[in-house]
Design a protein around this motif. Structure first.
Motif, PDB file in Angstrom:
ATOM      1  N   ALA A 139       1.526   6.610  -6.799  1.00 35.52           N
ATOM      2  CA  ALA A 139       0.363   7.389  -7.228  1.00 35.52           C
ATOM      3  C   ALA A 139       0.550   8.876  -6.943  1.00 35.52           C
ATOM      4  CB  ALA A 139      -0.883   6.879  -6.518  1.00 35.52           C
ATOM      5  N   ASP A 140       1.278   9.208  -5.878  1.00 33.21           N
ATOM      6  CA  ASP A 140       1.478  10.609  -5.511  1.00 33.21           C
ATOM      7  C   ASP A 140       2.625  11.273  -6.256  1.00 33.21           C
ATOM      8  OD1 ASP A 140      -0.619  10.458  -3.774  1.00 33.21           O
ATOM      9  OD2 ASP A 140       0.612  10.103  -1.993  1.00 33.21           O
ATOM     10  N   SER A 141       3.420  10.508  -6.993  1.00 30.74           N
ATOM     11  CA  SER A 141       4.555  11.112  -7.687  1.00 30.74           C
ATOM     12  C   SER A 141       4.046  11.971  -8.843  1.00 30.74           C
ATOM     13  CB  SER A 141       5.510  10.035  -8.190  1.00 30.74           C
ATOM     14  OG  SER A 141       4.917   9.292  -9.218  1.00 30.74           O
ATOM     15  N   PRO A 142       4.680  13.117  -9.072  1.00 29.67           N
ATOM     16  CA  PRO A 142       4.193  14.042 -10.107  1.00 29.67           C
ATOM     17  C   PRO A 142       4.299  13.494 -11.530  1.00 29.67           C
ATOM     18  CG  PRO A 142       6.193  14.880  -9.043  1.00 29.67           C
ATOM     19  CD  PRO A 142       5.810  13.621  -8.351  1.00 29.67           C
ATOM     20  N   ARG A 143       5.186  12.566 -11.774  1.00 29.68           N
ATOM     21  CA  ARG A 143       5.348  12.034 -13.138  1.00 29.68           C
ATOM     22  C   ARG A 143       4.161  11.183 -13.565  1.00 29.68           C
ATOM     23  NH1 ARG A 143      10.545   8.749 -13.597  1.00 29.68           N
ATOM     24  NH2 ARG A 143       9.857   8.056 -11.564  1.00 29.68           N
ATOM     25  N   ILE A 167       0.837  -1.199   0.000  1.00 28.34           N
ATOM     26  CA  ILE A 167       0.000   0.000   0.000  1.00 28.34           C
ATOM     27  C   ILE A 167       0.872   1.250   0.000  1.00 28.34           C
ATOM     28  CG2 ILE A 167      -1.620   1.345   1.408  1.00 28.34           C
ATOM     29  CD1 ILE A 167      -2.843  -1.406   2.241  1.00 28.34           C
ATOM     30  N   ALA A 168       1.918   1.251   0.823  1.00 28.62           N
ATOM     31  CA  ALA A 168       2.814   2.410   0.886  1.00 28.62           C
ATOM     32  C   ALA A 168       3.493   2.643  -0.457  1.00 28.62           C
ATOM     33  CB  ALA A 168       3.847   2.202   1.989  1.00 28.62           C
ATOM     34  N   GLU A 169       3.953   1.583  -1.107  1.00 24.87           N
ATOM     35  CA  GLU A 169       4.597   1.724  -2.417  1.00 24.87           C
ATOM     36  C   GLU A 169       3.612   2.228  -3.462  1.00 24.87           C
ATOM     37  OE1 GLU A 169       6.317  -2.077  -3.312  1.00 24.87           O
ATOM     38  OE2 GLU A 169       7.932  -1.821  -1.868  1.00 24.87           O
TER      39      GLU A 169
END
Length: 65
Positions: A55-59, A48-50
């Motif tokens: 998902a939160d990375s801007p790319r 889940i953390a990964e």
């Protein structure tokens, strides 16, 4: 003739070292059901953390219009 004695000594030492490494110093503990649940829970939390990090990375932002 010295090489034959030396080779024999080296072979004996290697076999003794191998036999020492194979010996178990402890009995293997069987996993209980609660241990299995804890392991699965930790793996799930890590996944889940990964996923959230990805998902939160801007790319990786994709916008649906």
């Amino acid at each position: 003739m010295e090489m034959m004695g030396l080779e024999r000594l080296v072979v004996n030492l290697k076999s003794k070292l191998r036999s020492l490494r194979i010996k178990k110093l402890y009995d293997k503990i069987e996993k209980s059901e609660s241990m299995r649940v804890e392991i699965k829970s930790r793996k799930a939390q890590k996944l889940i953390a990964e996923t959230l990090k990805f998902a939160d990375s801007p790319r990786n932002k994709s916008y649906a219009f």
